[in-house]
Every structure is written in structure tokens, then in C-alpha cells.
Motif scaffolding. Structure first.
Motif, PDB file in Angstrom:
ATOM      1  N   CYS A  28       0.849  -1.197   0.000  1.00  0.00           N
ATOM      2  CA  CYS A  28       0.000   0.000   0.000  1.00  0.00           C
ATOM      3  C   CYS A  28       0.882   1.243   0.000  1.00  0.00           C
ATOM      4  CB  CYS A  28      -0.940   0.008   1.203  1.00  0.00           C
ATOM      5  SG  CYS A  28      -2.238  -1.246   1.110  1.00  0.00           S
ATOM      6  N   ARG A  29       1.963   1.183   0.744  1.00  0.00           N
ATOM      7  CA  ARG A  29       2.904   2.312   0.757  1.00  0.00           C
ATOM      8  C   ARG A  29       3.455   2.530  -0.643  1.00  0.00           C
ATOM      9  NH1 ARG A  29       8.849   2.555   2.622  1.00  0.00           N
ATOM     10  NH2 ARG A  29       9.174   4.768   2.683  1.00  0.00           N
ATOM     11  N   GLY A  30       3.804   1.438  -1.314  1.00  0.00           N
ATOM     12  CA  GLY A  30       4.329   1.535  -2.670  1.00  0.00           C
ATOM     13  C   GLY A  30       3.314   2.089  -3.655  1.00  0.00           C
ATOM     14  N   ALA A  31       2.044   1.901  -3.365  1.00  0.00           N
ATOM     15  CA  ALA A  31       0.978   2.374  -4.261  1.00  0.00           C
ATOM     16  C   ALA A  31       0.762   3.880  -4.169  1.00  0.00           C
ATOM     17  CB  ALA A  31      -0.326   1.649  -3.926  1.00  0.00           C
ATOM     18  N   LEU A  32       1.319   4.530  -3.164  1.00  0.00           N
ATOM     19  CA  LEU A  32       1.095   5.966  -2.989  1.00  0.00           C
ATOM     20  C   LEU A  32       1.534   6.793  -4.197  1.00  0.00           C
ATOM     21  CD1 LEU A  32       2.011   6.563   0.756  1.00  0.00           C
ATOM     22  CD2 LEU A  32      -0.268   6.533  -0.288  1.00  0.00           C
ATOM     23  N   ASP A  33       2.645   6.407  -4.825  1.00  0.00           N
ATOM     24  CA  ASP A  33       3.105   7.155  -6.001  1.00  0.00           C
ATOM     25  C   ASP A  33       2.054   7.117  -7.099  1.00  0.00           C
ATOM     26  OD1 ASP A  33       5.481   7.875  -4.792  1.00  0.00           O
ATOM     27  OD2 ASP A  33       6.648   6.260  -5.726  1.00  0.00           O
ATOM     28  N   ASP A  34       1.444   5.940  -7.306  1.00  0.00           N
ATOM     29  CA  ASP A  34       0.388   5.828  -8.311  1.00  0.00           C
ATOM     30  C   ASP A  34      -0.817   6.680  -7.931  1.00  0.00           C
ATOM     31  OD1 ASP A  34       1.818   4.154  -9.969  1.00  0.00           O
ATOM     32  OD2 ASP A  34       0.926   2.316  -9.182  1.00  0.00           O
ATOM     33  N   LEU A  35      -1.197   6.666  -6.656  1.00  0.00           N
ATOM     34  CA  LEU A  35      -2.347   7.460  -6.221  1.00  0.00           C
ATOM     35  C   LEU A  35      -2.080   8.954  -6.400  1.00  0.00           C
ATOM     36  CD1 LEU A  35      -3.471   5.467  -3.060  1.00  0.00           C
ATOM     37  CD2 LEU A  35      -4.454   5.406  -5.358  1.00  0.00           C
ATOM     38  N   HIS A  36      -0.863   9.380  -6.108  1.00  0.00           N
ATOM     39  CA  HIS A  36      -0.495  10.792  -6.326  1.00  0.00           C
ATOM     40  C   HIS A  36      -0.594  11.143  -7.803  1.00  0.00           C
ATOM     41  CE1 HIS A  36       2.031  10.896  -2.385  1.00  0.00           C
ATOM     42  NE2 HIS A  36       0.783  11.209  -2.172  1.00  0.00           N
ATOM     43  N   ALA A  37      -0.097  10.264  -8.660  1.00  0.00           N
ATOM     44  CA  ALA A  37      -0.137  10.515 -10.103  1.00  0.00           C
ATOM     45  C   ALA A  37      -1.584  10.578 -10.597  1.00  0.00           C
ATOM     46  CB  ALA A  37       0.641   9.430 -10.846  1.00  0.00           C
ATOM     47  N   LEU A  38      -2.438   9.707 -10.077  1.00  0.00           N
ATOM     48  CA  LEU A  38      -3.844   9.725 -10.477  1.00  0.00           C
ATOM     49  C   LEU A  38      -4.520  11.017 -10.026  1.00  0.00           C
ATOM     50  CD1 LEU A  38      -4.711   6.009  -9.700  1.00  0.00           C
ATOM     51  CD2 LEU A  38      -4.685   7.079 -11.975  1.00  0.00           C
ATOM     52  N   ILE A 142     -12.786   0.035  -9.738  1.00  0.00           N
ATOM     53  CA  ILE A 142     -13.192   1.195 -10.531  1.00  0.00           C
ATOM     54  C   ILE A 142     -14.067   0.687 -11.667  1.00  0.00           C
ATOM     55  CG2 ILE A 142     -11.013   1.129 -11.835  1.00  0.00           C
ATOM     56  CD1 ILE A 142     -11.320   4.205 -12.174  1.00  0.00           C
ATOM     57  N   GLY A 143     -15.202   1.315 -11.828  1.00  0.00           N
ATOM     58  CA  GLY A 143     -16.103   0.929 -12.910  1.00  0.00           C
ATOM     59  C   GLY A 143     -16.524  -0.526 -12.841  1.00  0.00           C
ATOM     60  N   GLY A 144     -16.624  -1.057 -11.633  1.00  0.00           N
ATOM     61  CA  GLY A 144     -17.034  -2.446 -11.452  1.00  0.00           C
ATOM     62  C   GLY A 144     -15.916  -3.458 -11.650  1.00  0.00           C
ATOM     63  N   GLU A 145     -14.720  -2.996 -11.968  1.00  0.00           N
ATOM     64  CA  GLU A 145     -13.600  -3.908 -12.180  1.00  0.00           C
ATOM     65  C   GLU A 145     -12.670  -3.893 -10.970  1.00  0.00           C
ATOM     66  OE1 GLU A 145     -10.055  -4.730 -15.425  1.00  0.00           O
ATOM     67  OE2 GLU A 145     -11.827  -3.604 -16.031  1.00  0.00           O
ATOM     68  N   ARG A 146     -12.316  -5.075 -10.498  1.00  0.00           N
ATOM     69  CA  ARG A 146     -11.409  -5.218  -9.352  1.00  0.00           C
ATOM     70  C   ARG A 146     -10.001  -5.475  -9.870  1.00  0.00           C
ATOM     71  NH1 ARG A 146     -12.388 -10.404  -6.794  1.00  0.00           N
ATOM     72  NH2 ARG A 146     -11.059 -10.824  -8.293  1.00  0.00           N
ATOM     73  N   LEU A 147      -9.055  -4.696  -9.368  1.00  0.00           N
ATOM     74  CA  LEU A 147      -7.654  -4.816  -9.760  1.00  0.00           C
ATOM     75  C   LEU A 147      -6.832  -5.106  -8.504  1.00  0.00           C
ATOM     76  CD1 LEU A 147      -7.621  -1.620 -11.988  1.00  0.00           C
ATOM     77  CD2 LEU A 147      -7.847  -3.977 -12.782  1.00  0.00           C
ATOM     78  N   ASP A 148      -6.147  -6.230  -8.493  1.00  0.00           N
ATOM     79  CA  ASP A 148      -5.397  -6.672  -7.316  1.00  0.00           C
ATOM     80  C   ASP A 148      -3.968  -6.172  -7.393  1.00  0.00           C
ATOM     81  OD1 ASP A 148      -4.183  -7.966  -5.201  1.00  0.00           O
ATOM     82  OD2 ASP A 148      -4.680  -9.990  -5.870  1.00  0.00           O
ATOM     83  N   GLY A 149      -3.614  -5.281  -6.475  1.00  0.00           N
ATOM     84  CA  GLY A 149      -2.254  -4.748  -6.442  1.00  0.00           C
ATOM     85  C   GLY A 149      -1.368  -5.425  -5.430  1.00  0.00           C
ATOM     86  N   GLY A 150      -1.891  -6.440  -4.738  1.00  0.00           N
ATOM     87  CA  GLY A 150      -1.107  -7.121  -3.716  1.00  0.00           C
ATOM     88  C   GLY A 150       0.032  -7.944  -4.277  1.00  0.00           C
ATOM     89  N   LYS A 151      -0.154  -8.469  -5.478  1.00  0.00           N
ATOM     90  CA  LYS A 151       0.894  -9.286  -6.093  1.00  0.00           C
ATOM     91  C   LYS A 151       1.892  -8.407  -6.834  1.00  0.00           C
ATOM     92  CE  LYS A 151      -2.019 -13.355  -6.555  1.00  0.00           C
ATOM     93  NZ  LYS A 151      -3.313 -12.891  -6.130  1.00  0.00           N
ATOM     94  N   SER A 152       1.374  -7.395  -7.545  1.00  0.00           N
ATOM     95  CA  SER A 152       2.239  -6.495  -8.298  1.00  0.00           C
ATOM     96  C   SER A 152       1.461  -5.236  -8.647  1.00  0.00           C
ATOM     97  CB  SER A 152       2.715  -7.180  -9.582  1.00  0.00           C
ATOM     98  OG  SER A 152       3.390  -6.252 -10.405  1.00  0.00           O
ATOM     99  N   GLN A 153       2.145  -4.120  -8.605  1.00  0.00           N
ATOM    100  CA  GLN A 153       1.551  -2.844  -9.000  1.00  0.00           C
ATOM    101  C   GLN A 153       1.778  -2.584 -10.492  1.00  0.00           C
ATOM    102  OE1 GLN A 153      -0.444  -1.924  -6.034  1.00  0.00           O
ATOM    103  NE2 GLN A 153       0.027  -0.016  -7.024  1.00  0.00           N
ATOM    104  N   ASP A 154       2.596  -3.421 -11.118  1.00  0.00           N
ATOM    105  CA  ASP A 154       2.957  -3.199 -12.517  1.00  0.00           C
ATOM    106  C   ASP A 154       1.724  -3.107 -13.398  1.00  0.00           C
ATOM    107  OD1 ASP A 154       5.630  -3.255 -11.840  1.00  0.00           O
ATOM    108  OD2 ASP A 154       5.928  -5.351 -12.415  1.00  0.00           O
TER     109      ASP A 154
END
Length: 172
Positions: A28-38, A142-154
Motif C-alpha cells: 500500500c505504501r508503494g501504491a502511494l506514487d500511483d495514487l499521487h499521479a492519479l 473502478i467501474g465495477g472492475e477489481r484490480l489486485d495490487g497485492g501481487k504487483s503494482q505493474d
């Protein structure tokens, strides 16, 4: 007689991105950069909604919810995620310390951690997450689609952008 006054069309509703998070999660910490960019790209056209998916019943999710109630939800989440290693060492006192650093009512914060006033919200988020297949964090919906970032944020930010762009275009 016709009314020729200009009418303004209502602004399109923001696209909602649910972010299922656990405050001790390094991913989740690693995902912060993506959230900032969004946030940077979409501004108020994308609503980031914090959803709790604690791996155990502990105070971290309650702390985030109290920060939301006091108007500093995401800044609090980002501050705590930035100190995951310290949180592992210090535990609950760090949660109150971060609240004070952000200018939140630390005394009220401490009380909220003790009295469990946010348990229903956290339990509801966790139950909903399980019901839609969330198994780890971060997970995005988002939009009814689930995206799992636990395995990879790529590639996840790009996928979120594709969905957000499509949803916003459909509103236009």
C-alpha cells in the motif's frame, strides 16, 4: 417568448476509485506514487475512496477512519504508510503521534482508538471487500472492475487510467 438565457450543464460526477488498504501494508505504501499521479492527472474528476481491509482486528483502520472524520483522511493514511517500519516498532502510540503532527485532535483520536466508534465502518468495508473478492491489499475497484495490487503494482495505474478515461468519456 423563449428563454434565451444561457444554461450551464451540470458537471459530470467524479469517477470513483475504491482503494482497499491496510496501514501496515508495504505494498500500500508503494501504491502511494500511483495514487499521487492519479490525483495529479484527474483532480476532482476522480474520487479516491479509502476502504479498509485490515488483515487483523487492530486499531490502524480505526485510526484512519478517525482521521477521515476529522478531515485529514488521505494525508493521515499517507503519513502512516510512510512510516510502516516505525509503526511496526511503536504500534498505536505512533498513530496518535501522527495525528498530532497533522494538527488533528490527538486526544479525541486516542479516545476513538479506545472506544471503537469506527468498528461498524471498518467491519462493513471488510465484509464488502470479502464479498467482492478482495484477498489482499492494495486492491482497487473502478467501474465495477477489481484490480489486485497485492501481487504487483505493474501496469495497474495504466489500467486504472484506461477505465477512468472511458468512464469520463461516457459521461461527456
Amino acid at each position: 417568448m423563449s428563454d434565451s438565457s444561457p444554461t450551464s450543464s451540470p458537471a459530470p460526477a467524479a469517477v470513483v476509485l475504491d482503494v482497499w488498504c491496510e496501514l501496515q501494508c508495504p505494498d500500500c505504501r508503494g501504491a502511494l506514487d500511483d495514487l499521487h499521479a492519479l490525483r495529479e492527472r484527474y483532480g476532482d474528476r476522480l474520487e479516491l475512496r479509502l476502504r479498509h481491509f485490515p488483515l487483523e482486528k487492530h486499531q490502524h483502520a480505526f485510526a484512519a477512519e478517525e482521521a477521515l472524520e476529522q478531515g485529514q483522511g488521505w494525508p493521515y493514511v499517507e503519513a502512516v504508510l510512510g512510516r510502516v517500519a516505525e509503526l511496526d516498532r511503536k504500534g498505536e502510540p505512533l498513530l496518535v503521534e501522527v495525528a498530532g503532527e497533522l494538527g488533528l485532535d490527538a486526544e479525541e483520536f486516542d479516545t476513538a482508538l479506545i472506544d471503537g466508534r469506527h468498528i461498524l465502518i471498518v467491519d462493513a468495508d471488510q465484509a464488502e471487500g470479502k464479498a467482492i473478492g478482495v484477498t489482499g491489499t492494495p486492491t482497487y475497484v473502478i467501474g465495477g472492475e477489481r484490480l489486485d495490487g497485492g501481487k504487483s503494482q505493474d501496469g495497474l495505474r495504466e489500467r486504472i487510467e484506461e477505465i477512468a478515461d472511458r468512464l469520463l468519456a461516457e459521461q461527456a
